[in-house]
Write a protein that holds these residues in place. Sequence first.
Motif: not given
Length: 165
Positions: A29-50
């Motif tokens: 099973v492969l779970f996929v997500r819109d790449p732009f949504h992945r970027l947003i989620a990563t940013f909102l979770q504070g995984m970047g220091i920007s």
Amino acid sequence: FRRLHTRDTRLSEFNQTERKAMLGSYTKVLFVRDPFHRLIATFLQGMGISPSFSSFVQEVLDAGMHNGSVAWKPVVSLCRPCLIQYDYVVMFGFLRQELGHLLRRAGLPVGNLPPELTDSQVQWTYRWLSEQMFSELSAQQKKQLSHFYRWDLAAFPFSSSFLSD
């Protein structure tokens, strides 16, 4: 196959015969997500220091394919859908519908799916967030992101992705 399979063993560490035997014995099973949504989620979770989404996207683009985090690397580069025949591809945004189908096919009870958010609420929220975040990006960043995720966009039906435009 005789080699001990542990959580940290990579598929590439097995020879072709072992890979074929192992992959044939699992439901994949492969779970996929819109790449732009992945970027947003990563940013909102504070995984970047920007401090801003635009500067976070620039970090992602500067890191590129080889130095990037698993959190934002293209799915095609991580999961090799062209080499592995997945039995199911589950799209984020249709999780309740697709997970229900998957559980029924596996003979498992469907009544335990989390009712907290409906798929339409998730889709509406990410649509709104995408509009806000996309407007922060320069034309160059938008073009570079579309290129960075070109294989994900080609492999999966993300037709409503902001990066598909």
